[in-house]
Design a protein around this motif. Sequence first.
Motif, mmCIF file in Angstrom:
data_model
loop_
_atom_site.group_PDB
_atom_site.id
_atom_site.type_symbol
_atom_site.label_atom_id
_atom_site.label_comp_id
_atom_site.label_asym_id
_atom_site.label_seq_id
_atom_site.Cartn_x
_atom_site.Cartn_y
_atom_site.Cartn_z
ATOM 1 N N HIS A 25 55.977 41.386 51.798
ATOM 2 C CA HIS A 25 56.790 42.335 52.567
ATOM 3 C C HIS A 25 55.958 42.938 53.690
ATOM 4 C CE1 HIS A 25 58.995 46.380 52.980
ATOM 5 N NE2 HIS A 25 59.672 45.466 53.640
ATOM 6 N N TYR A 26 56.505 42.866 54.911
ATOM 7 C CA TYR A 26 55.803 43.368 56.093
ATOM 8 C C TYR A 26 56.311 44.749 56.484
ATOM 9 C CZ TYR A 26 54.304 43.851 60.953
ATOM 10 O OH TYR A 26 53.752 44.317 62.123
ATOM 11 N N SER A 27 55.387 45.653 56.740
ATOM 12 C CA SER A 27 55.701 46.918 57.398
ATOM 13 C C SER A 27 54.439 47.388 58.105
ATOM 14 C CB SER A 27 56.178 47.979 56.397
ATOM 15 O OG SER A 27 55.115 48.406 55.575
ATOM 16 N N LEU A 28 54.613 48.220 59.119
ATOM 17 C CA LEU A 28 53.448 48.704 59.861
ATOM 18 C C LEU A 28 52.513 49.503 58.968
ATOM 19 C CD1 LEU A 28 54.901 49.767 63.331
ATOM 20 C CD2 LEU A 28 53.337 47.881 62.843
ATOM 21 N N SER A 29 53.070 50.154 57.956
ATOM 22 C CA SER A 29 52.243 50.992 57.083
ATOM 23 C C SER A 29 51.292 50.173 56.213
ATOM 24 C CB SER A 29 53.127 51.870 56.196
ATOM 25 O OG SER A 29 53.927 51.069 55.347
ATOM 26 N N ASN A 30 51.613 48.892 56.002
ATOM 27 C CA ASN A 30 50.721 48.076 55.173
ATOM 28 C C ASN A 30 50.140 46.891 55.941
ATOM 29 O OD1 ASN A 30 52.934 46.375 55.347
ATOM 30 N ND2 ASN A 30 53.046 45.940 53.157
ATOM 31 N N LYS A 31 50.035 47.037 57.272
ATOM 32 C CA LYS A 31 49.596 45.907 58.098
ATOM 33 C C LYS A 31 48.189 45.430 57.742
ATOM 34 C CE LYS A 31 48.111 48.905 61.908
ATOM 35 N NZ LYS A 31 48.357 49.309 63.309
ATOM 36 N N TYR A 32 47.305 46.354 57.376
ATOM 37 C CA TYR A 32 45.937 45.934 57.057
ATOM 38 C C TYR A 32 45.891 45.157 55.742
ATOM 39 C CZ TYR A 32 44.558 48.987 60.866
ATOM 40 O OH TYR A 32 44.437 49.571 62.107
ATOM 41 N N MET A 33 46.723 45.563 54.789
ATOM 42 C CA MET A 33 46.807 44.827 53.531
ATOM 43 C C MET A 33 47.359 43.420 53.776
ATOM 44 S SD MET A 33 49.226 45.442 50.224
ATOM 45 C CE MET A 33 50.548 44.542 51.045
ATOM 46 N N ILE A 34 48.365 43.327 54.666
ATOM 47 C CA ILE A 34 48.960 42.029 54.979
ATOM 48 C C ILE A 34 47.932 41.116 55.637
ATOM 49 C CG2 ILE A 34 50.681 40.850 56.407
ATOM 50 C CD1 ILE A 34 52.438 43.363 56.029
ATOM 51 N N ILE A 35 47.153 41.661 56.556
ATOM 52 C CA ILE A 35 46.107 40.872 57.212
ATOM 53 C C ILE A 35 45.161 40.281 56.172
ATOM 54 C CG2 ILE A 35 44.046 41.029 58.682
ATOM 55 C CD1 ILE A 35 45.654 43.081 60.384
ATOM 56 N N GLU A 36 44.757 41.089 55.209
ATOM 57 C CA GLU A 36 43.841 40.605 54.174
ATOM 58 C C GLU A 36 44.513 39.569 53.275
ATOM 59 O OE1 GLU A 36 40.601 41.166 54.163
ATOM 60 O OE2 GLU A 36 41.061 42.247 56.024
ATOM 61 N N GLU A 37 45.798 39.775 52.972
ATOM 62 C CA GLU A 37 46.532 38.810 52.149
ATOM 63 C C GLU A 37 46.638 37.460 52.856
ATOM 64 O OE1 GLU A 37 47.928 38.946 48.977
ATOM 65 O OE2 GLU A 37 46.652 40.713 48.838
ATOM 66 N N ILE A 38 46.895 37.509 54.154
ATOM 67 C CA ILE A 38 47.002 36.259 54.915
ATOM 68 C C ILE A 38 45.650 35.554 54.976
ATOM 69 C CG2 ILE A 38 47.489 35.253 57.183
ATOM 70 C CD1 ILE A 38 49.554 37.452 57.596
ATOM 71 N N LYS A 39 44.595 36.310 55.169
ATOM 72 C CA LYS A 39 43.262 35.701 55.206
ATOM 73 C C LYS A 39 42.960 34.960 53.906
ATOM 74 C CE LYS A 39 40.937 38.741 58.538
ATOM 75 N NZ LYS A 39 39.893 39.780 58.716
ATOM 76 N N LYS A 40 43.394 35.521 52.783
ATOM 77 C CA LYS A 40 43.178 34.863 51.488
ATOM 78 C C LYS A 40 43.917 33.529 51.409
ATOM 79 C CE LYS A 40 42.612 39.198 48.901
ATOM 80 N NZ LYS A 40 43.241 40.099 47.896
ATOM 81 N N PRO A 65 51.336 44.051 65.892
ATOM 82 C CA PRO A 65 50.303 44.925 66.461
ATOM 83 C C PRO A 65 49.076 44.126 66.886
ATOM 84 C CG PRO A 65 50.364 45.148 64.074
ATOM 85 C CD PRO A 65 51.533 44.281 64.445
ATOM 86 N N GLU A 66 48.326 44.694 67.808
ATOM 87 C CA GLU A 66 47.146 44.005 68.338
ATOM 88 C C GLU A 66 46.155 43.650 67.239
ATOM 89 O OE1 GLU A 66 45.518 46.403 71.436
ATOM 90 O OE2 GLU A 66 47.166 45.990 72.833
ATOM 91 N N GLU A 67 46.013 44.538 66.244
ATOM 92 C CA GLU A 67 45.056 44.273 65.168
ATOM 93 C C GLU A 67 45.412 42.991 64.422
ATOM 94 O OE1 GLU A 67 45.718 48.834 65.061
ATOM 95 O OE2 GLU A 67 46.827 47.042 65.627
ATOM 96 N N PHE A 68 46.690 42.765 64.252
ATOM 97 C CA PHE A 68 47.154 41.557 63.565
ATOM 98 C C PHE A 68 46.824 40.321 64.399
ATOM 99 C CE2 PHE A 68 49.948 38.280 62.138
ATOM 100 C CZ PHE A 68 50.255 38.550 60.817
ATOM 101 N N ILE A 69 47.206 40.353 65.661
ATOM 102 C CA ILE A 69 46.994 39.208 66.552
ATOM 103 C C ILE A 69 45.507 38.890 66.688
ATOM 104 C CG2 ILE A 69 47.261 38.409 68.937
ATOM 105 C CD1 ILE A 69 49.845 40.183 68.992
ATOM 106 N N ASP A 70 44.692 39.928 66.814
ATOM 107 C CA ASP A 70 43.253 39.722 67.015
ATOM 108 C C ASP A 70 42.574 39.074 65.812
ATOM 109 O OD1 ASP A 70 43.551 40.863 69.485
ATOM 110 O OD2 ASP A 70 42.674 42.798 68.943
ATOM 111 N N ASN A 71 43.169 39.215 64.631
ATOM 112 C CA ASN A 71 42.585 38.619 63.431
ATOM 113 C C ASN A 71 42.896 37.134 63.285
ATOM 114 O OD1 ASN A 71 41.131 40.341 61.176
ATOM 115 N ND2 ASN A 71 42.544 41.718 62.245
#
Length: 200
Positions: A57-72, A88-94
């Motif tokens: 589940h995607y939301s801006l409030s958990n974007k950092y958790m999602i980034i880490e989940e995708i990396k896994k 968000p830029e943080e997502f794209i940059d990762n």
Amino acid sequence: MKNRIVVMASGEGTTFQEIYNACSHNRINAEVVALISDRLDSGAVTRAGKMNISVIHYSLSNKYMIIEEIKKLKPDLIALAGFLKILPEEFIDNFPGKIVNTHPSLLPCFGGKGMYGINVQKAVLKSGTKVTGCTIHLVDRDVDHGPIIAQETVPVIPSDTPESIQERVHSVELGLYIDAISSMLNFDYTIVENRVKFKN
């Protein structure tokens, strides 16, 4: 060894389904390893359940958790398939060079904020242009701006409505997207003047 694709979708999931089918029938040498959606009641999530694909589940409030989940998940590509949130830029940059999107116009025309769904074809019709189409592109920090992977044109005819243009564009868009995803996974490429150029 198959490549790994993460799909992001908000709506009914027709493009998500096409990507999954293309992987299942080896049109794309990959497997869909997860669906990310901002709407847990969406058709895409229902389809993922039938495919036995995990949903995040995607939301801006958990974007950092999602980034880490995708990396896994170690995706080779992240395919936007009717995902209506601006990343968000943080997502794209990762995930540089790994996020692809499809847009129902010939970018850079009729793109940017508010240009999604039927809004695009209303703008196309109002403009008086004789030709429109669809674009597959890499995602960067600007909306509907990243390097263009592929484009295909469709005519605009005098009797058209926004809905008829949308249907005509959609009829070529899915096939173009599948081919572009396959090329991104199978060939090396360079970026030349905001275009993706594949190496032979």
